[in-house]
Design a protein around this motif. Structure first.
Motif, PDB file in Angstrom:
ATOM      1  N   GLU A 426     -11.230   7.632 -38.678  1.00 54.49           N
ATOM      2  CA  GLU A 426     -11.086   8.866 -37.916  1.00 54.49           C
ATOM      3  C   GLU A 426     -11.955   9.924 -38.575  1.00 54.49           C
ATOM      4  O   GLU A 426     -12.372   9.782 -39.731  1.00 54.49           O
ATOM      5  N   ASP A 502      -9.417  10.202 -33.593  1.00 52.17           N
ATOM      6  CA  ASP A 502      -8.975   8.858 -33.974  1.00 52.17           C
ATOM      7  C   ASP A 502      -9.855   7.818 -33.295  1.00 52.17           C
ATOM      8  O   ASP A 502      -9.910   7.738 -32.071  1.00 52.17           O
ATOM      9  N   ARG A 504      -9.840   4.410 -34.348  1.00 52.77           N
ATOM     10  CA  ARG A 504      -9.384   3.066 -34.689  1.00 52.77           C
ATOM     11  C   ARG A 504      -9.516   2.153 -33.480  1.00 52.77           C
ATOM     12  O   ARG A 504      -9.390   2.617 -32.343  1.00 52.77           O
ATOM     13  N   GLY A 506      -8.693   0.301 -30.416  1.00 49.89           N
ATOM     14  CA  GLY A 506      -7.556   0.425 -29.526  1.00 49.89           C
ATOM     15  C   GLY A 506      -6.899   1.793 -29.532  1.00 49.89           C
ATOM     16  O   GLY A 506      -5.858   1.977 -28.899  1.00 49.89           O
ATOM     17  N   SER A 507      -7.486   2.763 -30.241  1.00 50.17           N
ATOM     18  CA  SER A 507      -6.881   4.100 -30.314  1.00 50.17           C
ATOM     19  C   SER A 507      -7.968   5.162 -30.229  1.00 50.17           C
ATOM     20  O   SER A 507      -8.402   5.707 -31.244  1.00 50.17           O
ATOM     21  N   ASN A 508      -8.401   5.452 -29.025  1.00 52.36           N
ATOM     22  CA  ASN A 508      -9.492   6.396 -28.798  1.00 52.36           C
ATOM     23  C   ASN A 508      -8.889   7.746 -28.414  1.00 52.36           C
ATOM     24  O   ASN A 508      -8.808   8.110 -27.250  1.00 52.36           O
ATOM     25  N   ARG A 509      -8.463   8.519 -29.431  1.00 51.15           N
ATOM     26  CA  ARG A 509      -7.667   9.718 -29.182  1.00 51.15           C
ATOM     27  C   ARG A 509      -8.159  10.920 -29.992  1.00 51.15           C
ATOM     28  O   ARG A 509      -8.884  10.758 -30.977  1.00 51.15           O
ATOM     29  N   TYR A 511      -6.233  14.555 -31.562  1.00 49.25           N
ATOM     30  CA  TYR A 511      -5.013  15.338 -31.749  1.00 49.25           C
ATOM     31  C   TYR A 511      -5.393  16.636 -32.445  1.00 49.25           C
ATOM     32  O   TYR A 511      -6.109  16.624 -33.458  1.00 49.25           O
ATOM     33  N   HIS A 534      -3.218  16.779 -27.316  1.00 45.77           N
ATOM     34  CA  HIS A 534      -3.318  15.369 -27.681  1.00 45.77           C
ATOM     35  C   HIS A 534      -3.832  14.611 -26.462  1.00 45.77           C
ATOM     36  O   HIS A 534      -3.237  14.709 -25.383  1.00 45.77           O
ATOM     37  N   ASP A 536      -5.716  10.926 -24.803  1.00 42.32           N
ATOM     38  CA  ASP A 536      -6.146   9.531 -24.848  1.00 42.32           C
ATOM     39  C   ASP A 536      -7.443   9.448 -24.058  1.00 42.32           C
ATOM     40  O   ASP A 536      -7.430   9.495 -22.827  1.00 42.32           O
ATOM     41  N   THR A 551       5.045  13.960 -26.185  1.00 38.49           N
ATOM     42  CA  THR A 551       5.017  13.104 -27.364  1.00 38.49           C
ATOM     43  C   THR A 551       6.255  13.383 -28.210  1.00 38.49           C
ATOM     44  O   THR A 551       6.656  14.535 -28.374  1.00 38.49           O
ATOM     45  N   ASP A 555       6.464  11.202 -33.609  1.00 39.05           N
ATOM     46  CA  ASP A 555       5.033  10.892 -33.513  1.00 39.05           C
ATOM     47  C   ASP A 555       4.180  12.115 -33.836  1.00 39.05           C
ATOM     48  O   ASP A 555       3.138  11.997 -34.493  1.00 39.05           O
TER      49      ASP A 555
END
Length: 575
Positions: A426, A502, A504, A506-509, A511, A534, A536, A551, A555
């Protein structure tokens, strides 16, 4: 065939016959030369950079694409730490995150954009290159928005400004006597800034190439910054295959309802009027036209290095200080926000050991470039630097083309697989409110801003139609008349934020946490967070649907804890 050379009087000269002579390779150096090309406000997400994202892969940078991307390496996940000029450039110089170089108060525009310039100017990567690596370093073009009274340690040649004008630019010079320019302030009446920067850079490279020591050339044209004025010879340039207007996704001129879960002025921006729309499209086209001159510089710098026989010992990199927006969330122009179009930028590079057409996915920011430059030179980054070297990701470590210093750096970093595995997944971003930067687009207001309408090409013009000096904008007053539909705030005091992008698998985010305040008056330390966003980006690339309100608190706490690790970090403690 001849080559086009930049001509500052507004023309081109053909240098016939130069291609008849093959470049002669010089004996290999132990440390590489480095050319760093940095544009201003050049977006990646909206199609103005590399890789091309427009239909038919249209680009104003065909030579740059061929020479730097196709024949070099492309970063897939490159971001800016702070999406505004002076902090971003300061972070690049010092290799440090904003919270480690910020201050309360200051001088100049937006109180210097909250940067402690003493810390930055006394700790540039150029200082280390010169002192420990024996480099000669030249900077040509924009340095920081707040210019120092004396040239920072490390820079031998200096033709610099804080951005200045496109037409008849002024620069402060030092160490340029060989070029016919005495130390001090100089104006280039009737000339175009990118041509001035390009010609000086190329002349300096030719000069220092004969001096038997490595060089670092920092080439930093104004393009594509406001007011987006191209060279007069490119005023009407527009390839028929290029887009007819800027990208207009679902967040372009979007409804109040669609923005109601966004912070501050994002939720309250008026709708884009027909005239504002024409201005935005004109700006989009003029931005591409300014980049045609940048493409000329890239092509000529690479050709010059080839002519000098230095291609096997020179690295080239090309990037921007941040992205841009053109109607997204109804803001006609500028940057400063946490969203992808403001924060994602291009980075391409070529040189010994870089495989043509290669890419790397490890995420990074411009904070990582200072330790990367030093690493290529075989130098240890100062302990205060927060960034990390990306050299292992851009080079083929088994290549026989690597110079001695670069190979030593790779060895010092240890096992490649372990280094890669330990790399972050990230990036951290950080921004502090500057000013409202109100842009008004009505004809009435434009008539009350005569300084905004040129006439181009005699001087800079805040107009989208530069043939007629029409479709203009100006800086509006504050407070605005209630419900003024023709004026748009770029930001308000809610726009202080820290964020995680982010990346990672599978985690295209993204925040972000926001805190209302003004760093000019008191420190904003995000100890009183009053808003969160936040997104996605796989499901919502336009960043219209804020997930934070739905959320869970657990989390959100976990995201905040990760964010605080970054916000408190310094030096080797930074991920």
């Amino acid at each position: 065939m001849g080559r086009l050379l930049l001509c500052t009087c507004g023309c081109f000269i053909l240098a016939w016959g130069q291609d008849l002579f093959l470049p002669v390779s010089k004996p290999r150096q132990t440390r590489p030369n480095i050319v760093w090309l940095l544009t201003d406000d050049q977006d990646q997400a909206l199609g103005g950079a590399l890789p091309p994202t427009a239909t038919n892969a249209a680009t104003p940078l065909p030579r740059t694409k061929k020479l730097m991307m196709d024949q070099g390496v492309l970063a897939e996940n490159w971001y800016i730490h702070t999406p505004i000029c002076s902090p971003s450039r300061s972070e690049l110089q010092a290799g440090r995150y904003f919270h480690n170089i910020k201050q309360v108060g200051g001088r100049g525009y937006c109180a210097g954009m909250h940067v402690n310039y003493t810390t930055v100017n006394e700790n540039t990567f150029a200082k280390t290159l010169k002192k420990e690596g024996g480099y000669t370093v030249g900077l040509f073009g924009k340095y920081l928005n707040e210019m120092p009274k004396t040239v920072p340690n490390g820079y031998d040649a200096w033709l610099a400004n804080g951005g200045g004008n496109y037409i008849s630019p002024s620069f402060t010079a030092s160490g340029m006597q060989w070029y016919g320019i005495a130390d001090g302030h100089h104006s280039f009446k009737g000339e175009y800034t990118t041509a001035v920067v390009g010609n000086a850079s190329i002349a300096w490279i030719r000069k220092v190439a004969a001096e038997d020591r490595p060089f670092f050339a920092f080439v930093s044209p104004k393009a594509a910054h406001e007011p987006f004025n191209p060279a007069p010879w490119y005023r009407d340039a527009w390839d028929p295959t290029w887009p007819t207007h800027e990208p207009r996704g679902a967040n372009w001129n979007c409804s109040f309802e669609s923005r109601r879960h966004h912070h501050g002025n994002i939720a309250t921006e008026p709708m884009i009027t027909e005239q504002a729309s024409r201005i935005i499209t004109g700006i989009f086209k003029n931005r591409w036209r300014t980049l045609l001159s940048v493409d000329d510089i890239v092509g000529e710098v690479v050709a010059t290095i080839d002519d000098l026989g230095l291609s096997n010992s020179t690295y080239f990199f090309y990037s921007s200080d941040h992205g841009f927006q053109l109607g997204q969330f109804n803001i006609p122009m500028d940057k400063r926000h946490v969203y992808e179009w403001d924060t994602k930028i291009h980075l391409v590079g070529r040189g010994p050991g870089i495989r043509p057409g290669s890419t790397f996915a490890q995420p990074g920011t411009q904070v990582d470039m200072a330790p990367t430059f030093l690493g290529l030179a075989g130098l240890r980054a100062p302990s205060a630097m927060d960034g990390k070297s990306i050299v292992p990701f851009i080079l083929d470590a088994s290549s026989g083309d690597l110079l001695e210093s670069t190979r030593a750096h790779l060895v010092a970093l240890g096992d490649h697989d372990a280094y890669t595995k330990a790399w972050r997944t990230e990036v951290f971003m950080e921004y502090y409110y500057c000013n409202r930067n109100v842009k008004c687009t009505s004809s009435l207001l434009a008539r009350h801003c005569p300084e905004a309408i040129g006439p181009y090409p005699k001087r800079d013009s805040n107009c989208a139609d530069l043939r007629n000096n029409t479709d203009c904008w100006c800086f509006g007053p504050w407070p605005l008349k209630k419900h003024d539909p023709t004026c748009y705030e770029t930001e308000d005091t809610t726009n202080n934020w820290i964020a995680l992008r982010d990346l990672r698998p599978g985690s295209n985010r993204v925040y972000a946490e926001f805190q209302t305040g003004d760093q000019t008056k008191s420190s904003v330390d995000f100890d009183r967070v009053d808003f969160r966003e936040h997104y996605d980006l796989d499901a919502d690339p336009e960043q219209l649907h804020n997930l934070a309100p739905n959320t869970t608190s657990e989390d959100l706490q976990a995201l905040s804890a990760r964010l605080r690790v970054w916000f408190r970090c310094a030096g080797a403690a930074c991920p």
